[in-house]
Enzyme design. Structure first.
Site, PDB file in Angstrom:
ATOM      1  N   GLU A 137      72.672 -42.494 -26.647  1.00 12.02           N
ATOM      2  CA  GLU A 137      73.763 -42.067 -27.534  1.00 12.02           C
ATOM      3  C   GLU A 137      74.649 -43.278 -27.790  1.00 12.02           C
ATOM      4  O   GLU A 137      74.573 -44.270 -27.048  1.00 12.02           O
ATOM      5  CB  GLU A 137      74.581 -40.956 -26.859  1.00 12.02           C
ATOM      6  CG  GLU A 137      73.753 -39.697 -26.604  1.00 12.02           C
ATOM      7  CD  GLU A 137      74.553 -38.598 -25.922  1.00 12.02           C
ATOM      8  OE1 GLU A 137      75.776 -38.785 -25.681  1.00 12.02           O
ATOM      9  OE2 GLU A 137      73.949 -37.552 -25.635  1.00 12.02           O
ATOM     10  N   ILE A 167      66.797 -43.761 -32.029  1.00 11.62           N
ATOM     11  CA  ILE A 167      65.634 -43.025 -31.517  1.00 11.62           C
ATOM     12  C   ILE A 167      64.380 -43.478 -32.272  1.00 11.62           C
ATOM     13  O   ILE A 167      64.191 -43.159 -33.452  1.00 11.62           O
ATOM     14  CB  ILE A 167      65.832 -41.493 -31.658  1.00 11.62           C
ATOM     15  CG1 ILE A 167      67.165 -41.063 -31.022  1.00 11.62           C
ATOM     16  CG2 ILE A 167      64.647 -40.749 -31.031  1.00 11.62           C
ATOM     17  CD1 ILE A 167      67.345 -41.447 -29.556  1.00 11.62           C
ATOM     18  N   ARG A 279      45.390 -79.291 -35.299  1.00  9.63           N
ATOM     19  CA  ARG A 279      46.520 -80.018 -35.881  1.00  9.63           C
ATOM     20  C   ARG A 279      46.525 -81.470 -35.376  1.00  9.63           C
ATOM     21  O   ARG A 279      46.688 -81.719 -34.171  1.00  9.63           O
ATOM     22  CB  ARG A 279      47.819 -79.308 -35.481  1.00  9.63           C
ATOM     23  CG  ARG A 279      49.078 -80.022 -35.872  1.00  9.63           C
ATOM     24  CD  ARG A 279      49.376 -79.886 -37.340  1.00  9.63           C
ATOM     25  NE  ARG A 279      50.675 -80.438 -37.674  1.00  9.63           N
ATOM     26  CZ  ARG A 279      51.012 -80.834 -38.886  1.00  9.63           C
ATOM     27  NH1 ARG A 279      50.138 -80.731 -39.889  1.00  9.63           N
ATOM     28  NH2 ARG A 279      52.206 -81.307 -39.107  1.00  9.63           N
ATOM     29  N   GLN A 347      57.055 -73.204 -31.264  1.00 10.55           N
ATOM     30  CA  GLN A 347      57.307 -74.644 -31.083  1.00 10.55           C
ATOM     31  C   GLN A 347      56.011 -75.445 -31.304  1.00 10.55           C
ATOM     32  O   GLN A 347      56.018 -76.493 -31.949  1.00 10.55           O
ATOM     33  CB  GLN A 347      57.856 -74.886 -29.668  1.00 10.55           C
ATOM     34  CG  GLN A 347      58.400 -76.279 -29.437  1.00 10.55           C
ATOM     35  CD  GLN A 347      59.689 -76.539 -30.210  1.00 10.55           C
ATOM     36  OE1 GLN A 347      60.338 -75.606 -30.673  1.00 10.55           O
ATOM     37  NE2 GLN A 347      60.028 -77.807 -30.385  1.00 10.55           N
ATOM     38  N   GLY A 351      57.080 -76.733 -37.762  1.00  8.39           N
ATOM     39  CA  GLY A 351      57.658 -76.220 -39.012  1.00  8.39           C
ATOM     40  C   GLY A 351      56.841 -75.080 -39.583  1.00  8.39           C
ATOM     41  O   GLY A 351      57.383 -74.097 -40.112  1.00  8.39           O
ATOM     42  N   GLU A 374      63.973 -49.651 -23.695  1.00 10.17           N
ATOM     43  CA  GLU A 374      63.379 -49.026 -22.490  1.00 10.17           C
ATOM     44  C   GLU A 374      64.139 -49.448 -21.227  1.00 10.17           C
ATOM     45  O   GLU A 374      63.573 -49.514 -20.134  1.00 10.17           O
ATOM     46  CB  GLU A 374      61.890 -49.373 -22.352  1.00 10.17           C
ATOM     47  CG  GLU A 374      61.069 -49.020 -23.559  1.00 10.17           C
ATOM     48  CD  GLU A 374      60.299 -47.721 -23.444  1.00 10.17           C
ATOM     49  OE1 GLU A 374      60.180 -47.184 -22.349  1.00 10.17           O
ATOM     50  OE2 GLU A 374      59.836 -47.233 -24.493  1.00 10.17           O
ATOM     51  N   THR A 376      67.535 -52.268 -20.458  1.00 13.60           N
ATOM     52  CA  THR A 376      67.675 -53.733 -20.556  1.00 13.60           C
ATOM     53  C   THR A 376      67.107 -54.395 -19.295  1.00 13.60           C
ATOM     54  O   THR A 376      66.996 -53.751 -18.241  1.00 13.60           O
ATOM     55  CB  THR A 376      69.161 -54.142 -20.667  1.00 13.60           C
ATOM     56  OG1 THR A 376      69.815 -53.741 -19.450  1.00 13.60           O
ATOM     57  CG2 THR A 376      69.843 -53.510 -21.867  1.00 13.60           C
TER      58      THR A 376
HETATM   59  N1  COS Z   1      62.106 -41.472 -10.563  1.00 11.06           N
HETATM   60  C1  COS Z   1      62.568 -40.359  -9.925  1.00 11.06           C
HETATM   61  N2  COS Z   1      63.890 -40.152  -9.695  1.00 11.06           N
HETATM   62  C2  COS Z   1      64.750 -41.090 -10.113  1.00 11.06           C
HETATM   63  C3  COS Z   1      64.337 -42.254 -10.770  1.00 11.06           C
HETATM   64  C4  COS Z   1      62.949 -42.442 -10.991  1.00 11.06           C
HETATM   65  N3  COS Z   1      62.468 -43.521 -11.612  1.00 11.06           N
HETATM   66  N4  COS Z   1      65.428 -42.994 -11.058  1.00 11.06           N
HETATM   67  C5  COS Z   1      66.494 -42.327 -10.606  1.00 11.06           C
HETATM   68  N5  COS Z   1      66.097 -41.168 -10.020  1.00 11.06           N
HETATM   69  C6  COS Z   1      66.955 -40.155  -9.387  1.00 11.06           C
HETATM   70  C7  COS Z   1      67.674 -40.790  -8.204  1.00 11.06           C
HETATM   71  O1  COS Z   1      66.878 -40.729  -7.038  1.00 11.06           O
HETATM   72  C8  COS Z   1      68.945 -39.955  -8.119  1.00 11.06           C
HETATM   73  O2  COS Z   1      68.718 -38.742  -7.442  1.00 11.06           O
HETATM   74  P1  COS Z   1      69.115 -38.557  -5.882  1.00 11.06           P
HETATM   75  O3  COS Z   1      70.564 -38.852  -5.752  1.00 11.06           O
HETATM   76  O4  COS Z   1      68.772 -37.130  -5.624  1.00 11.06           O
HETATM   77  O5  COS Z   1      68.261 -39.513  -5.106  1.00 11.06           O
HETATM   78  C9  COS Z   1      69.228 -39.589  -9.565  1.00 11.06           C
HETATM   79  O6  COS Z   1      67.998 -39.771 -10.282  1.00 11.06           O
HETATM   80  C10 COS Z   1      70.301 -40.466 -10.171  1.00 11.06           C
HETATM   81  O7  COS Z   1      69.843 -41.806 -10.091  1.00 11.06           O
HETATM   82  P2  COS Z   1      70.847 -43.062 -10.056  1.00 11.06           P
HETATM   83  O8  COS Z   1      71.867 -42.849  -8.978  1.00 11.06           O
HETATM   84  O9  COS Z   1      70.013 -44.291  -9.947  1.00 11.06           O
HETATM   85  O10 COS Z   1      71.583 -42.906 -11.467  1.00 11.06           O
HETATM   86  P3  COS Z   1      72.537 -43.902 -12.262  1.00 11.06           P
HETATM   87  O11 COS Z   1      73.441 -43.100 -13.086  1.00 11.06           O
HETATM   88  O12 COS Z   1      73.115 -44.889 -11.289  1.00 11.06           O
HETATM   89  O13 COS Z   1      71.555 -44.639 -13.307  1.00 11.06           O
HETATM   90  C11 COS Z   1      70.044 -46.318 -14.119  1.00 11.06           C
HETATM   91  C12 COS Z   1      70.531 -45.407 -12.967  1.00 11.06           C
HETATM   92  C13 COS Z   1      71.082 -47.337 -14.520  1.00 11.06           C
HETATM   93  C14 COS Z   1      68.822 -47.017 -13.525  1.00 11.06           C
HETATM   94  C15 COS Z   1      69.641 -45.443 -15.344  1.00 11.06           C
HETATM   95  O14 COS Z   1      70.782 -44.909 -15.975  1.00 11.06           O
HETATM   96  C16 COS Z   1      68.824 -46.205 -16.364  1.00 11.06           C
HETATM   97  O15 COS Z   1      67.603 -46.357 -16.203  1.00 11.06           O
HETATM   98  N6  COS Z   1      69.477 -46.670 -17.453  1.00 11.06           N
HETATM   99  C17 COS Z   1      68.760 -47.251 -18.572  1.00 11.06           C
HETATM  100  C18 COS Z   1      68.378 -46.180 -19.539  1.00 11.06           C
HETATM  101  C19 COS Z   1      67.280 -46.636 -20.443  1.00 11.06           C
HETATM  102  O16 COS Z   1      66.267 -47.165 -20.012  1.00 11.06           O
HETATM  103  N7  COS Z   1      67.471 -46.392 -21.710  1.00 11.06           N
HETATM  104  C20 COS Z   1      66.473 -46.794 -22.658  1.00 11.06           C
HETATM  105  C21 COS Z   1      66.598 -45.941 -23.848  1.00 11.06           C
HETATM  106  S1  COS Z   1      65.607 -44.587 -23.808  1.00 11.06           S
HETATM  107  S2  COS Z   1      63.935 -45.357 -24.545  1.00 11.06           S
END
Ligand code: COS
Length: 390
Positions: A137, A167, A279, A347, A351, A374, A376
Site C-alpha cells: 500500500e 501491484i 571487438r 561496460q 558505447g 519482493e 528490498t
Molecule cells: N514464514 C512463516 N512465518 C513467518 C515468516 C515466514 N517467512 N516471516 C514472518 N513470519 C511470522 C513470524 O514468525 C511472526 O510470528 P510469531 O511471532 O508467531 O513467530 C509473524 O510472522 C510476524 O513476523 P515479524 O515479527 O518478522 O513481522 P514484522 O512486522 O517485523 O515484519 C518483515 C517482518 C520486515 C520481514 C516483513 O514485513 C517483510 O517481509 N517486509 C517486506 C514486504 C515485501 O516483501 N513486500 C514486497 C511487496 S509484495 S510483492
C-alpha cells in the site's frame, strides 16, 4: 573419480532426465516465441496476445502447481529451472508469470482450503484466469504489517475497503489474494487476513497504469476496494493468519526471483564473451585485455555461486523444510549480482552498450528493480540477521 572415494558418500548434483528435458524445452520456447517479440514488446509496452497464448499453451502458468489441480508438478526446483531459462528473454515475461505463479496463485496453493483450490487452481494452472498478489500500500511497503486496508464482516461476508498499489499484473489478473486488517490491535500476529477476491466484482476497480524505468510489457497498477464483498469461504487460510501466508508466499517469490537473475545474468555473460572475442581495439580482440578477462571471470564466479544457492534452497523447499532465510539470501545475493552483471556487461560493450539496438541498456534498466521488489535487499538482510541473532 578420486581413488578411494565412495560413490554412496557423494552428493548428487545431476538433474533428473525430466528436469533436463524441461530446461531444454523452455530454452527452445524462449528462442522460438519470446526472442522474436523482444523489440515489439519494448516499443509497444505490451506483450502481444499471441505470445500470452503461446505461454499458456506451453503450460507455463501451471508450472509449480500439483498435477491434481492441472499443474505441471515440477516442484520448486523445476520451477526455478524454468525461470532460469525464461530469464534469458525480456524480463517482462518472467515478471508476468511470477506475479501469477510465484505469489498470486501460490498463496492459494499454500494456504487455500481444499474447496478453494479445487474450484480455482485448475483454471489458474491452465492460464484461463490469472492471479496477482495485493499486499503493498502507499504507506506499507517494507513495513508490510502496517497495511490499512480494512475487512469488516456482517456475519455473511467480509467487505474490503482500501487501496493497494504497485501491484504487478493487476491489469491482466482476474483474481487477487488481498491482505486486509481484520483486527487492528493484533496486526502481524493474528490481525491480518488473506482474501481471494474476484477483481471483476462490484466494489473493485483498477487505478491507472504507472510509468516505470524498465520492465516494459509488464504493468503495475492500483487496486481500489470500496466495500468489495468477499464470501466467508473465500478466506485463504484462517482469519488472522494472513500475514504468515504473505510471508510464506514471498519466500517462494524471492527464490523464483533469484532463479530469473541467474538466467538473465548467464545470458548477458554469454553475450559479453561473444562480443569481447569479436571487438578489436589496439589491434587485438578486447577479450585479450586482462581488465575484460577479470570482469568475465568475476561474473562467471558470481553466477556459479548464485545458481548453486538457488538450486540448494529449491531443494530444501521441495523437501518441505523451512527455507525463509535461504530465500532471503538468494534474493539479496542474486539480485545484487544481476544488477552488477548488467553494469559490467554494458561496460564491456562500451558505447555500443549504451545504445538501444544492442539490448543491453534494456537489461540494465530492467535489473534495477530486482534489489527493491519482493522485499528490498535491506529487508532481506533484516530477515537473515534476525535469524542469526535471535
Ligand atoms: N514464514 C512463516 N512465518 C513467518 C515468516 C515466514 N517467512 N516471516 C514472518 N513470519 C511470522 C513470524 O514468525 C511472526 O510470528 P510469531 O511471532 O508467531 O513467530 C509473524 O510472522 C510476524 O513476523 P515479524 O515479527 O518478522 O513481522 P514484522 O512486522 O517485523 O515484519 C518483515 C517482518 C520486515 C520481514 C516483513 O514485513 C517483510 O517481509 N517486509 C517486506 C514486504 C515485501 O516483501 N513486500 C514486497 C511487496 S509484495 S510483492
Amino acid at each position: 573419480m578420486n581413488p578411494g572415494s565412495q560413490t554412496d558418500n557423494c552428493m548428487n548434483f545431476a538433474l533428473s532426465d525430466d528436469l533436463t528435458l524441461l530446461k531444454r524445452s523452455i530454452r527452445e520456447f524462449v528462442e522460438r516465441e519470446l526472442w522474436p517479440v523482444a523489440e515489439e514488446v519494448e516499443r509497444s509496452d505490451e506483450i502481444p496476445d499471441r505470445t500470452l497464448l503461446a505461454m499458456k499453451e506451453m503450460g507455463l502458468f501451471g508450472l509449480p502447481f500439483e498435477t491434481r489441480y492441472g499443474g505441471a508438478g515440477v516442484g520448486e526446483l523445476g520451477y526455478c529451472l524454468a525461470l532460469e531459462e525464461l530469464g534469458r528473454a525480456n524480463a517482462c515475461f518472467s515478471n508476468v508469470l511470477g506475479a501469477h505463479c510465484s505469489i498470486g496463485a501460490m498463496a492459494m496453493a499454500i494456504d487455500g482450503s481444499e474447496e478453494l483450490k479445487a474450484r480455482y487452481l485448475p483454471e489458474l494452472c491452465a492460464g484461463d484466469k490469472l492471479a496477482c498478489f495485493a499486499l503493498s500500500e502507499p504507506d506499507a511497503g517494507s513495513d508490510a504489517a502496517n497495511i490499512t486496508t480494512m475487512a469488516r464482516s456482517d456475519g455473511d461476508r467480509y467487505f474490503l475497503r482500501g487501496v493497494k498499489h504497485y501491484i504487478t499484473g493487476a491489469d491482466l489478473a482476474d483474481f487477487a489474494v488481498v491482505f486486509a486488517v481484520t483486527d487492528k490491535q493484533l496486526r502481524a500476529r493474528g490481525g491480518i487476513t488473506a482474501f481471494w477476491v474476484d477483481l471483476n466484482a462490484p466494489g473493485v476497480s483498477r487505478g491507472k497504469k504507472v510509468e516505470k524505468m524498465g520492465l516494459r510489457g509488464s504493468h503495475i497498477c492500483e487496486l481500489i476496494f470500496e466495500d468489495a464483498g468477499v464470501p466467508l469461504d473465500h478466506i485463504i487460510g484462517k482469519v488472522g493468519a494472513g500475514f504468515v501466508t504473505a510471508m510464506k508466499t514471498l519466500d517462494r517469490g524471492r527464490l523464483a526471483l533469484g532463479a530469473g537473475c541467474v538466467g538473465s545474468s548467464q545470458f548477458l555473460l554469454e553475450r559479453a564473451v561473444a562480443h569481447a572475442k569479436e571487438r578489436v581495439q589496439f589491434g587485438k580482440p578486447i577479450a585479450q585485455q586482462q581488465a575484460v578477462q577479470f570482469m568475465i571471470a568475476d561474473m562467471a564466479t558470481d553466477i556459479y555461486a548464485a545458481r548453486n544457492m538457488v538450486y540448494h534452497a529449491a531443494w530444501k523447499a521441495d523437501r518441505g523444510d523451512r527455507f525463509s532465510v535461504e530465500a532471503a539470501m538468494v534474493k539479496r545475493f542474486c539480485s545484487d549480482m544481476a544488477i552488477a552483471v548488467a553494469d559490467r556487461v554494458l561496460q564491456i560493450f562500451g558505447g555500443m552498450g549504451f545504445m538501444k539496438e544492442a539490448g543491453i541498456e534494456r537489461a540494465y534498466r530492467d535489473a534495477r528493480i530486482l534489489a527493491i521488489y519482493e522485499g528490498t535487499n535491506e529487508i532481506q538482510r533484516v530477515i537473515i540477521a534476525e535469524q542469526l541473532l535471535r
